[in-house]
Every structure is written in C-alpha cells, then in structure tokens.
Scaffold this motif. Structure first.
Motif, PDB file in Angstrom:
ATOM      1  N   LEU A  66       0.802  -1.216   0.000  1.00 25.21           N
ATOM      2  CA  LEU A  66       0.000   0.000   0.000  1.00 25.21           C
ATOM      3  C   LEU A  66       0.840   1.274   0.000  1.00 25.21           C
ATOM      4  O   LEU A  66       0.388   2.322  -0.428  1.00 25.21           O
ATOM      5  N   TYR A  67       2.087   1.173   0.481  1.00 30.95           N
ATOM      6  CA  TYR A  67       2.938   2.356   0.632  1.00 30.95           C
ATOM      7  C   TYR A  67       3.808   2.658  -0.581  1.00 30.95           C
ATOM      8  O   TYR A  67       4.376   3.731  -0.685  1.00 30.95           O
ATOM      9  N   CYS A  68       3.923   1.717  -1.505  1.00 34.89           N
ATOM     10  CA  CYS A  68       4.981   1.820  -2.513  1.00 34.89           C
ATOM     11  C   CYS A  68       4.499   2.349  -3.851  1.00 34.89           C
ATOM     12  O   CYS A  68       3.488   1.875  -4.395  1.00 34.89           O
ATOM     13  N   GLY A  69       5.214   3.306  -4.385  1.00 35.31           N
ATOM     14  CA  GLY A  69       4.882   3.923  -5.669  1.00 35.31           C
ATOM     15  C   GLY A  69       4.980   2.951  -6.833  1.00 35.31           C
ATOM     16  O   GLY A  69       4.427   3.204  -7.910  1.00 35.31           O
ATOM     17  N   MET A 104      22.005  -5.130  -6.613  1.00 34.60           N
ATOM     18  CA  MET A 104      21.002  -5.186  -7.677  1.00 34.60           C
ATOM     19  C   MET A 104      19.640  -5.269  -7.020  1.00 34.60           C
ATOM     20  O   MET A 104      19.307  -6.238  -6.343  1.00 34.60           O
ATOM     21  N   GLN A 105      18.879  -4.185  -7.209  1.00 35.22           N
ATOM     22  CA  GLN A 105      17.585  -4.064  -6.538  1.00 35.22           C
ATOM     23  C   GLN A 105      16.476  -3.913  -7.562  1.00 35.22           C
ATOM     24  O   GLN A 105      16.685  -3.321  -8.612  1.00 35.22           O
ATOM     25  N   GLY A 106      15.315  -4.461  -7.262  1.00 35.79           N
ATOM     26  CA  GLY A 106      14.196  -4.281  -8.174  1.00 35.79           C
ATOM     27  C   GLY A 106      12.894  -4.704  -7.532  1.00 35.79           C
ATOM     28  O   GLY A 106      12.878  -5.313  -6.456  1.00 35.79           O
ATOM     29  N   LEU A 158      16.264  -7.682   2.424  1.00 38.44           N
ATOM     30  CA  LEU A 158      14.819  -7.888   2.398  1.00 38.44           C
ATOM     31  C   LEU A 158      14.270  -7.301   3.693  1.00 38.44           C
ATOM     32  O   LEU A 158      14.380  -7.911   4.760  1.00 38.44           O
ATOM     33  N   ARG A 159      13.740  -6.093   3.594  1.00 39.08           N
ATOM     34  CA  ARG A 159      13.218  -5.486   4.821  1.00 39.08           C
ATOM     35  C   ARG A 159      12.052  -6.311   5.354  1.00 39.08           C
ATOM     36  O   ARG A 159      11.207  -6.753   4.571  1.00 39.08           O
ATOM     37  N   HIS A 160      12.013  -6.471   6.665  1.00 40.35           N
ATOM     38  CA  HIS A 160      10.883  -7.207   7.230  1.00 40.35           C
ATOM     39  C   HIS A 160       9.645  -6.300   7.264  1.00 40.35           C
ATOM     40  O   HIS A 160       8.544  -6.766   7.362  1.00 40.35           O
ATOM     41  N   GLU A 161       9.851  -4.998   7.148  1.00 38.34           N
ATOM     42  CA  GLU A 161       8.821  -3.940   7.091  1.00 38.34           C
ATOM     43  C   GLU A 161       8.156  -3.684   8.443  1.00 38.34           C
ATOM     44  O   GLU A 161       7.967  -2.535   8.813  1.00 38.34           O
ATOM     45  N   THR A 162       7.796  -4.716   9.173  1.00 39.39           N
ATOM     46  CA  THR A 162       7.308  -4.569  10.543  1.00 39.39           C
ATOM     47  C   THR A 162       7.327  -5.951  11.180  1.00 39.39           C
ATOM     48  O   THR A 162       7.028  -6.944  10.520  1.00 39.39           O
ATOM     49  N   PHE A 199      12.996  -1.559   8.230  1.00 40.42           N
ATOM     50  CA  PHE A 199      11.612  -1.069   8.258  1.00 40.42           C
ATOM     51  C   PHE A 199      11.593   0.421   8.001  1.00 40.42           C
ATOM     52  O   PHE A 199      12.630   1.088   8.064  1.00 40.42           O
ATOM     53  N   MET A 200      10.395   0.901   7.683  1.00 34.78           N
ATOM     54  CA  MET A 200      10.206   2.337   7.519  1.00 34.78           C
ATOM     55  C   MET A 200       9.861   2.949   8.872  1.00 34.78           C
ATOM     56  O   MET A 200       9.167   2.329   9.678  1.00 34.78           O
ATOM     57  N   VAL A 201      10.320   4.173   9.075  1.00 30.65           N
ATOM     58  CA  VAL A 201      10.003   4.875  10.316  1.00 30.65           C
ATOM     59  C   VAL A 201       8.820   5.796  10.033  1.00 30.65           C
ATOM     60  O   VAL A 201       8.884   6.618   9.120  1.00 30.65           O
ATOM     61  N   GLY A 229      14.543   3.927   7.064  1.00 28.79           N
ATOM     62  CA  GLY A 229      14.407   5.273   6.508  1.00 28.79           C
ATOM     63  C   GLY A 229      12.994   5.727   6.790  1.00 28.79           C
ATOM     64  O   GLY A 229      12.113   4.898   7.055  1.00 28.79           O
ATOM     65  N   PRO A 230      12.777   7.035   6.736  1.00 31.31           N
ATOM     66  CA  PRO A 230      11.426   7.527   6.990  1.00 31.31           C
ATOM     67  C   PRO A 230      10.462   7.088   5.895  1.00 31.31           C
ATOM     68  O   PRO A 230      10.837   7.016   4.722  1.00 31.31           O
ATOM     69  N   PHE A 231       9.223   6.796   6.271  1.00 30.98           N
ATOM     70  CA  PHE A 231       8.151   6.625   5.286  1.00 30.98           C
ATOM     71  C   PHE A 231       7.943   7.960   4.587  1.00 30.98           C
ATOM     72  O   PHE A 231       7.936   9.011   5.239  1.00 30.98           O
ATOM     73  N   ILE A 232       7.818   7.919   3.254  1.00 29.33           N
ATOM     74  CA  ILE A 232       7.538   9.133   2.478  1.00 29.33           C
ATOM     75  C   ILE A 232       6.342   8.830   1.580  1.00 29.33           C
ATOM     76  O   ILE A 232       6.372   7.862   0.812  1.00 29.33           O
ATOM     77  N   ALA A 233       5.310   9.626   1.690  1.00 24.20           N
ATOM     78  CA  ALA A 233       4.097   9.371   0.917  1.00 24.20           C
ATOM     79  C   ALA A 233       4.399   9.361  -0.583  1.00 24.20           C
ATOM     80  O   ALA A 233       5.174  10.179  -1.078  1.00 24.20           O
ATOM     81  N   ALA A 234       3.799   8.408  -1.270  1.00 23.86           N
ATOM     82  CA  ALA A 234       3.947   8.303  -2.719  1.00 23.86           C
ATOM     83  C   ALA A 234       2.594   8.594  -3.362  1.00 23.86           C
ATOM     84  O   ALA A 234       1.580   8.036  -2.943  1.00 23.86           O
ATOM     85  N   HIS A 235       2.580   9.470  -4.357  1.00 25.05           N
ATOM     86  CA  HIS A 235       1.302   9.823  -4.994  1.00 25.05           C
ATOM     87  C   HIS A 235       0.706   8.607  -5.725  1.00 25.05           C
ATOM     88  O   HIS A 235       1.429   7.681  -6.102  1.00 25.05           O
ATOM     89  N   ALA A 305      10.439   5.039  -8.739  1.00 26.84           N
ATOM     90  CA  ALA A 305       9.803   6.019  -7.846  1.00 26.84           C
ATOM     91  C   ALA A 305       9.037   5.309  -6.738  1.00 26.84           C
ATOM     92  O   ALA A 305       7.804   5.257  -6.747  1.00 26.84           O
ATOM     93  N   ILE A 306       9.756   4.776  -5.776  1.00 24.24           N
ATOM     94  CA  ILE A 306       9.138   4.119  -4.623  1.00 24.24           C
ATOM     95  C   ILE A 306       8.338   5.134  -3.808  1.00 24.24           C
ATOM     96  O   ILE A 306       7.290   4.846  -3.278  1.00 24.24           O
ATOM     97  N   TYR A 307       8.896   6.362  -3.693  1.00 19.38           N
ATOM     98  CA  TYR A 307       8.214   7.445  -2.970  1.00 19.38           C
ATOM     99  C   TYR A 307       8.476   8.743  -3.720  1.00 19.38           C
ATOM    100  O   TYR A 307       9.299   8.779  -4.649  1.00 19.38           O
ATOM    101  N   ASP A 308       7.805   9.830  -3.294  1.00 18.16           N
ATOM    102  CA  ASP A 308       7.890  11.100  -4.025  1.00 18.16           C
ATOM    103  C   ASP A 308       9.173  11.886  -3.690  1.00 18.16           C
ATOM    104  O   ASP A 308       9.723  11.759  -2.596  1.00 18.16           O
TER     105      ASP A 308
HETATM  106  N1  5AD Z   1       8.603   5.582   1.718  1.00 22.15           N
HETATM  107  C1  5AD Z   1       9.759   5.141   2.254  1.00 22.15           C
HETATM  108  N2  5AD Z   1      10.250   3.915   2.019  1.00 22.15           N
HETATM  109  C2  5AD Z   1       9.549   3.098   1.218  1.00 22.15           C
HETATM  110  N3  5AD Z   1       9.768   1.838   0.817  1.00 22.15           N
HETATM  111  C3  5AD Z   1       8.767   1.465  -0.008  1.00 22.15           C
HETATM  112  N4  5AD Z   1       7.890   2.467  -0.158  1.00 22.15           N
HETATM  113  C4  5AD Z   1       8.348   3.505   0.608  1.00 22.15           C
HETATM  114  C5  5AD Z   1       7.862   4.794   0.897  1.00 22.15           C
HETATM  115  N5  5AD Z   1       6.721   5.246   0.380  1.00 22.15           N
HETATM  116  C6  5AD Z   1      10.871   1.028   1.330  1.00 22.15           C
HETATM  117  C7  5AD Z   1      10.352  -0.307   1.836  1.00 22.15           C
HETATM  118  C8  5AD Z   1      11.009  -1.302   0.904  1.00 22.15           C
HETATM  119  C9  5AD Z   1      12.214  -0.544   0.395  1.00 22.15           C
HETATM  120  C10 5AD Z   1      12.751  -1.028  -0.899  1.00 22.15           C
HETATM  121  O1  5AD Z   1      11.772   0.779   0.297  1.00 22.15           O
HETATM  122  O2  5AD Z   1      10.782  -0.515   3.184  1.00 22.15           O
HETATM  123  O3  5AD Z   1      11.385  -2.496   1.516  1.00 22.15           O
END
Ligand code: 5AD
Ligand code: FES
Length: 347
Positions: A66-69, A104-106, A158-162, A199-201, A229-235, A305-308
């Motif tokens: 849900l968070y990823c662009g 190598m990331q994708g 591989l982030r566990h995310e939470t 994980f994202m903060v 890294g901080p969560f950043i909203a993606a449009h 563009a994972i985030y904006d």
């Molecule tokens: N903001 C910050 N980080 C994000 N990721 C994915 N979407 C976002 C976002 N909107 C992070 C996730 C993922 C990594 C590749 O990027 O934690 O595992």
C-alpha cells in the motif's frame, strides 16, 4: 546508570525506554544517545563509510504494497527493466568509481527468472571476483535464493517492514503474508547470505509497540545489516495523504540500533536524504556507517519512484560518487574502496 548507559551495556531496551528516547526533548539526553552511538560505530568501524553501488534493475512489480509507488495497481508508474548489458555497464562504471559492492535491486518482476538472474550474478561474479554482490529482489523461493547464492551472490536485503503481523496486514494486501516474509529471511540466513532486514520509520499504523517489536526482532534475528528510513508518501497510492515519517525518530532509531547491535552495518538511506538536505550526514553522525549511491542509468532513475521527491534522480553515477565523497569528507569521514564486509562480533 542512566537510560543510555543501560542500553549500551545491556544491549537491550524496554518499551518505555524506547518511547522516552524517541519523544524526549531533553537535549542532553538526546545528544548523549547520538554521541554514544557514534563512539560505538567509531570503535568498530572507525571514521570510515562503506559505499554500495545501487543498480535499480526493474520498476515492474507484481506486488501491491500500500505504501509503494511501484505497486502494481499504480497505473501512473513508469515501468522499465534494464537489459543484461545495461546492468554490466553499471557494474563497469561502478568498479571504475571505486565501488566494491554492487546492489542489484528491483521490484518483484517475473522477467528476472532464476535462469536470467543466475546468469547475471555469475557473470558479475566472474568479472569482479573482488566484489560483493548484494541482491534486493523481494520474496523468492528457497530454491531460487539457493541458486542465486550458488551463482555467486553474497548478500540479500529484504526489509521485514514490521515485526508485527497485525501491522504487516495493514501495510500489505491480503495475499501477502508476514509469515512468508519471515520464512524468506530465515531461509536467506540458513543458506549463508549476509542478510539485511529493516523497516520504515513512521509508516501508517506504526506505534511505539510495533517499533519495540521491530527492535526485539532485530536483536533475535541478528542481521548483518539494518536498513531504516522515513516513510515518504507516494502519490497515486492508498497512503498518498499520510504524513511522512519523522527525521528525528529515524536518527534516534539509528543510534538505538547501533547500541543494540554494535557491529551491524547501518545505511544512512536515500529516504533520509530526501526528507532533509543533511539527512545522510546526520545519519552518519548518529551511528550509521554505510551509504548507497545510485549507479542506475540516469534516464531511468526518476522511474524507480518508490516514494515522491527522491533525490539523485538527475545525477550520473560519477556525480553521486563525487558528491558522496565530498559530503562525508566535510564532516570528517572517509568513503572507502572496500567490500565493507560485516565485522563479526569478537568475544
Ligand atoms: N517511503 C519510504 N520507504 C519506502 N519503501 C517502499 N515504499 C516507501 C515509501 N513510500 C521502502 C520499503 C522497501 C524498500 C525497498 O523501500 O521498506 O522495503
Ligand atoms: Fe547523488 Fe549527492 S549522492 S547527488
């Protein structure tokens, strides 16, 4: 013994200490946390920063986080995948620039079958025997992870995310499972990869309780690397209107993780640099010791563009390399030509 000394000596933290350290405005306490974390990082790794060349090989993804662009439902996302030759060119450029780790990331892109991916990994392995190969390609089968390892990959991010299954379900569609993510991490470790979780903060629905679980998970799992890294909203995602994560929380968590796991590799992430012009430098000063400059071809960068507002989308590899060196030199740190392997805990 105050909170920081306690944290540093026991390498553990309580739920209450965590909340206190994240929310306090006691400047002395905050500075003690930062200083202690940096001293610990200095003692293990010195004033040296490891660099990893990041190659974003595909913006296609079958998942719908849900968070990823780059989620599959985002029809406005521009999709590309690098050719094998483009990937090898990135490595050649990176090697010339002094990178000795290629990441190598994708997205989870079915095009990169085991056959294709193993061919790429074994080619890079043959051409650059002195380099570490890191993969960050999401969830795959144990057999796939094994085949890639046998082909020459050393590390997997591989982030566990939470660490909370409930929170995981709030960030992902029903078909994705927290248990499967955990099983993947376990398999990677058993195969012999150096593993990075993270994980994202400030992700939506994150609480001090889920963060506490994240830290306890890290203590149990003992990864070689932790990416936060901080969560950043993606449009054009369901979380487009959610507030961004806090830079201060991210920095304090970097320090806390350094104190919990003194030897861990800890990147100052691009997301941190995106939310604050000095975010990556601050990350280092709070105990991080890795940065991952972008090696991807410039014409595709803006499309990963994972985030904006992601930084470094207009620069060439050489520019990011030079910028990185200069940035950290200004704060007294040296970016080194080194594989930058995990330094195991010596008793
Ligand atoms: N903001 C910050 N980080 C994000 N990721 C994915 N979407 C976002 C976002 N909107 C992070 C996730 C993922 C990594 C590749 O990027 O934690 O595992
Ligand atoms: Fe890319 Fe600074 S690291 S421009």
């Amino acid at each position: 013994m105050n909170t920081i000394e306690h944290l540093s000596q026991t390498r553990n933290i309580t739920r209450e200490e965590l909340e206190l350290l994240l929310t306090t405005d006691d400047r002395e306490l905050v500075e003690q946390l930062r200083r202690t974390a940096r001293e610990v990082a200095d003692a293990v790794y010195g004033k040296r920063i490891f660099i990893r060349g990041l190659i974003e090989i595909s913006s296609h993804c079958k998942n719908d986080c849900l968070y990823c662009g780059l989620r599959r439902s985002n029809r406005s996302a521009v999709r590309y995948r690098l050719t094998e030759e483009q990937i090898y060119d990135c490595c050649a450029t990176g090697y010339r620039l002094g990178f000795r780790t290629f990441v190598m990331q994708g997205g989870e892109d079915g095009w990169f079958t085991d056959e294709r991916m193993c061919r790429i990994v074994s080619t890079v392995r043959r051409r650059y025997p002195d380099c570490a190969i890191t993969l960050s390609l999401g969830e795959r089968s144990r057999e796939s992870y094994q085949a890639l390892y046998d082909a020459g990959a050393n590390r997997y991010l591989l982030r566990h995310e939470t660490a909370s299954a409930t929170h995981y379900a709030q960030l992902h569609p029903a078909e994705m499972s927290w248990q499967h993510r955990m099983d993947c991490l376990q398999a990677l470790k058993e195969i012999g990869y150096q593993v990075g979780c993270g994980f994202m903060v400030g992700s939506p629905y994150q609480t001090f309780d889920t963060l506490y679980e994240d830290l306890q998970f890290i203590r149990r799992f003992e990864p070689q690397m932790v990416g936060i890294g901080p969560f950043i909203a993606a449009h054009d995602t369901p979380f487009a209107d959610q507030p961004n994560g806090k830079v201060t929380y991210t920095l304090r968590l970097l320090s806390i993780i350094r104190l919990l796991q003194p030897h861990v590799l800890l990147p100052a992430t691009t997301a941190l640099g995106t939310l604050h012009p000095q975010g990556r430098e601050q990350g280092i000063l709070h105990g991080a010791n890795v940065v991952m400059p972008n090696l991807s071809p410039r014409d595709h960068r803006k499309d990963y563009a994972i985030y904006d507002n992601k930084i470094c989308t207009g620069e060439e590899a050489a520019e990011c390399r030079a910028c990185t060196e200069a940035r950290f030199a200004r704060i007294g740190y040296e970016t080194v030509v080194d594989r930058g392997d995990y330094k195991p805990n010596t008793p």
